[in-house]
Design a protein around this motif. Structure first.
Motif, short mmCIF file in Angstrom:
data_model
loop_
_atom_site.label_atom_id
_atom_site.label_comp_id
_atom_site.label_asym_id
_atom_site.label_seq_id
_atom_site.Cartn_x
_atom_site.Cartn_y
_atom_site.Cartn_z
N CYS A 44 -1.86 0.70 -5.59
CA CYS A 44 -1.70 2.01 -4.96
C CYS A 44 -3.03 2.74 -4.75
CB CYS A 44 -0.78 2.88 -5.81
SG CYS A 44 -1.51 3.41 -7.39
N TYR A 45 -4.09 2.29 -5.44
CA TYR A 45 -5.34 3.04 -5.45
C TYR A 45 -6.26 2.67 -4.28
CZ TYR A 45 -8.99 5.69 -8.03
OH TYR A 45 -9.92 6.59 -8.46
N HIS A 46 -6.69 1.41 -4.23
CA HIS A 46 -7.61 0.98 -3.19
C HIS A 46 -7.03 -0.13 -2.31
CE1 HIS A 46 -10.35 2.92 -6.07
NE2 HIS A 46 -11.13 3.17 -5.02
N ALA A 47 -5.73 -0.39 -2.46
CA ALA A 47 -4.99 -1.33 -1.61
C ALA A 47 -5.42 -2.79 -1.77
CB ALA A 47 -5.08 -0.91 -0.13
N TRP A 48 -5.99 -3.12 -2.92
CA TRP A 48 -6.26 -4.54 -3.18
C TRP A 48 -4.91 -5.27 -3.17
CZ3 TRP A 48 -10.63 -6.11 -7.01
CH2 TRP A 48 -11.82 -5.41 -6.69
N ALA A 49 -4.88 -6.40 -2.52
CA ALA A 49 -3.62 -7.13 -2.33
C ALA A 49 -3.58 -8.37 -3.21
CB ALA A 49 -3.46 -7.53 -0.87
N TYR A 50 -2.42 -8.58 -3.87
CA TYR A 50 -2.24 -9.71 -4.79
C TYR A 50 -1.08 -10.58 -4.32
CZ TYR A 50 -5.20 -7.11 -8.04
OH TYR A 50 -6.24 -6.45 -8.63
N ARG A 51 -1.31 -11.88 -4.38
CA ARG A 51 -0.22 -12.83 -4.14
C ARG A 51 0.61 -12.97 -5.41
NH1 ARG A 51 -4.72 -15.89 -2.08
NH2 ARG A 51 -4.79 -15.88 0.22
N GLY A 52 1.74 -13.64 -5.29
CA GLY A 52 2.59 -13.88 -6.46
C GLY A 52 1.92 -14.75 -7.50
N SER A 53 0.87 -15.45 -7.13
CA SER A 53 0.10 -16.26 -8.07
C SER A 53 -0.87 -15.44 -8.90
CB SER A 53 -0.69 -17.34 -7.31
OG SER A 53 -1.66 -16.71 -6.46
N GLY A 54 -1.00 -14.14 -8.56
CA GLY A 54 -1.96 -13.28 -9.23
C GLY A 54 -3.32 -13.25 -8.56
N ARG A 55 -3.55 -14.15 -7.59
CA ARG A 55 -4.83 -14.19 -6.89
C ARG A 55 -4.93 -13.04 -5.88
NH1 ARG A 55 -8.09 -18.76 -7.18
NH2 ARG A 55 -7.64 -19.85 -9.13
N ILE A 56 -6.13 -12.53 -5.72
CA ILE A 56 -6.37 -11.46 -4.75
C ILE A 56 -6.45 -12.07 -3.36
CG2 ILE A 56 -8.01 -9.71 -3.97
CD1 ILE A 56 -8.83 -9.42 -6.95
N SER A 57 -5.61 -11.57 -2.44
CA SER A 57 -5.62 -12.09 -1.08
C SER A 57 -6.44 -11.23 -0.13
CB SER A 57 -4.18 -12.20 -0.54
OG SER A 57 -3.59 -10.91 -0.46
N GLN A 58 -6.67 -9.97 -0.50
CA GLN A 58 -7.45 -9.10 0.39
C GLN A 58 -7.99 -7.90 -0.36
OE1 GLN A 58 -5.34 -6.71 3.25
NE2 GLN A 58 -6.97 -6.87 4.79
N ILE A 59 -9.25 -7.58 -0.06
CA ILE A 59 -9.85 -6.30 -0.44
C ILE A 59 -10.27 -5.65 0.88
CG2 ILE A 59 -11.68 -5.14 -1.72
CD1 ILE A 59 -11.77 -7.55 -3.60
N PRO A 60 -9.55 -4.63 1.32
CA PRO A 60 -9.75 -4.13 2.69
C PRO A 60 -11.19 -3.78 3.05
CG PRO A 60 -7.81 -3.13 1.69
CD PRO A 60 -8.51 -3.88 0.61
N TYR A 61 -11.96 -3.28 2.11
CA TYR A 61 -13.31 -2.81 2.41
C TYR A 61 -14.38 -3.70 1.79
CZ TYR A 61 -12.56 -1.08 -2.30
OH TYR A 61 -12.26 -0.99 -3.64
N LEU A 62 -14.06 -4.97 1.52
CA LEU A 62 -15.00 -5.86 0.86
C LEU A 62 -16.31 -5.95 1.66
CD1 LEU A 62 -15.36 -7.87 -1.52
CD2 LEU A 62 -14.64 -9.66 0.07
N PRO A 63 -17.45 -5.58 1.03
CA PRO A 63 -18.73 -5.60 1.77
C PRO A 63 -19.11 -7.01 2.18
CG PRO A 63 -18.89 -4.32 -0.27
CD PRO A 63 -17.60 -5.07 -0.33
N LYS A 64 -19.84 -7.11 3.28
CA LYS A 64 -20.35 -8.40 3.72
C LYS A 64 -21.33 -8.95 2.68
CE LYS A 64 -19.89 -7.55 8.68
NZ LYS A 64 -20.60 -7.48 9.98
N GLY A 65 -21.30 -10.23 2.52
CA GLY A 65 -22.21 -10.86 1.57
C GLY A 65 -21.64 -11.01 0.17
N VAL A 66 -20.49 -10.37 -0.11
CA VAL A 66 -19.84 -10.54 -1.41
C VAL A 66 -18.89 -11.73 -1.30
CG1 VAL A 66 -18.40 -9.48 -3.17
CG2 VAL A 66 -20.02 -8.08 -1.90
#
Length: 378
Positions: free
Chosen positions: A105-127
């Motif tokens: 709910c805070y920064h909209a990081w998205a998690y799959r059912g496996s617990g893995r992160i599928s998206q960080i909307p504002y992930l900086p380039k190079g990370v």
């Protein structure tokens, strides 16, 4: 110890436990305090009623101090994740479900059912290497409950869910229970196995004479058989409907079989001389806090349908009221036992019933040391 020792009659059972080997504290040599033994996480435990996890919604569950978020994706599948975002540790149970993905709910990081992160909307380039995500728990749905496997996930496939044939039988109707009880889970096993406490229920059951017919015990179980003989007195109408004299119209006493098959517990009532149970109860006691002094009791009461169509439907409210009254009295007693333990700081119990001494040994031997877990704030 053999897998199952011979059944014992009431007289032999009276002195059977004195010679058994009991787990001892390696430092003092004393018998370990059962109330300081944790439940083994390498089993399937219910942590929610299925109806509490609707499609595209989250549900905050807990097991022994570990927060778990359940969510049902758009496909209808339920997932179970550690209830914290890897970013700022905000509970994921506060998040939003989008298809099969859970967003914080805070920064909209998205998690799959496996617990893995599928998206960080504002992930900086190079990370290139964002956090891996959070722990995912094996999860199954059965019997109208959501089960998780909180232990070693490598053991989940080999661990069986409880088998409840009456639940799926057209000849039975199921009444479900879900209640928090403020006591160590071991008090719950002792309460149901020890039918000598029927005086507690005298206002609901009337006068009942429970007679221990015998019991068996093994490394992972204790099973006791009682004969319940009515001895007069006024009883709740629901009690009469559930007993042998009720919906079936019988007049014989009930034979009650209670079994702790670690970590679950069952009770069956079979009218004397009958083949099938009049009702079967399955129960699981799931620790909520890290110290395991509170548990959530899940119960499934499967009641045989009588020959008269519609009779069980009419009796349902009376049976529900009766079971709630009995559970309330039992909860009062076991919570009082826990308060005494808390005040005294140790187990000063003076048990004399060999059956209960044996089930304590089963719970000790199959339990695990209590490990610190994250504190639960309310």
């Amino acid at each position: 110890m053999t897998e199952a020792q011979p059944a014992r009659d009431g007289a032999r059972a009276a002195g059977s436990a004195s010679g058994r080997h009991r787990p001892r504290d390696h430092r003092s040599g004393a018998v370990a305090d059962l109330r300081r033994i944790g439940i083994d996480p390498d089993f399937w435990y219910p942590v929610a009623v299925s109806a509490s996890v609707p499609r595209s919604k989250t549900f905050a569950a807990v097991f022994a101090g570990h927060r778990i978020v359940l969510y049902r994706g758009g496909s209808g599948e339920v997932y179970a994740l550690e209830d914290r975002c890897a970013h700022r540790q905000v509970p994921l149970s506060m998040g939003a479900v989008e298809g099969e993905v859970l967003r914080c709910c805070y920064h909209a990081w998205a998690y799959r059912g496996s617990g893995r992160i599928s998206q960080i909307p504002y992930l900086p380039k190079g990370v290139d290497r964002p956090p891996r995500g959070v722990r995912a728990y094996p999860v199954r749905e059965a019997y109208g409950l959501v089960f998780v496997f909180p232990g070693d996930p490598e053991k989940a496939d080999a661990a069986a869910l409880p088998e409840l044939p009456e639940f799926d039988s057209a000849g039975y109707k199921t009444m479900a229970f879900s209640r928090t009880v403020r006591c160590h889970y071991s008090f719950m096993h002792e309460n149901l196995l020890d039918m000598n406490h029927q005086f507690l229920h005298r206002g609901v059951l009337g006068k009942v004479q429970p007679t221990l017919l015998g019991y068996e015990t093994g490394p992972r179980f204790v099973e006791a058989r009682y004969l319940f003989t009515p001895a007069g007195g006024k009883k709740d109408r629901g009690a009469g409907l559930l007993s042998a004299e009720g919906l079936s119209g019988g007049r014989k006493p009930d034979v009650i079989t209670v079994r702790t098959e670690y970590p679950y517990q069952t009770l069956q009532a079979v009218p004397e001389g009958a083949e099938l149970p009049a009702f079967s109860l399955w129960a699981a006691y799931v620790p909520e806090d890290a110290e395991q002094r509170t548990n959530h009791a899940y119960g499934l009461l499967m009641i045989a349908k009588p020959p008269i169509p519609g009779a069980l439907r009419l009796a349902w409210p009376f049976i529900r009221r009766f079971t709630e009254r009995v559970f309330a009295e039992d909860r009062m007693a076991v919570e009082a036992e826990q308060r005494a333990w808390d005040e005294q700081g140790e187990d000063r119990n003076q048990e004399v019933f060999p059956l209960i001494l044996d089930v304590r040994e089963v719970l000790r031997a199959n339990g695990v040391p209590l490990h610190p877990a994250p504190a639960l704030s309310r």
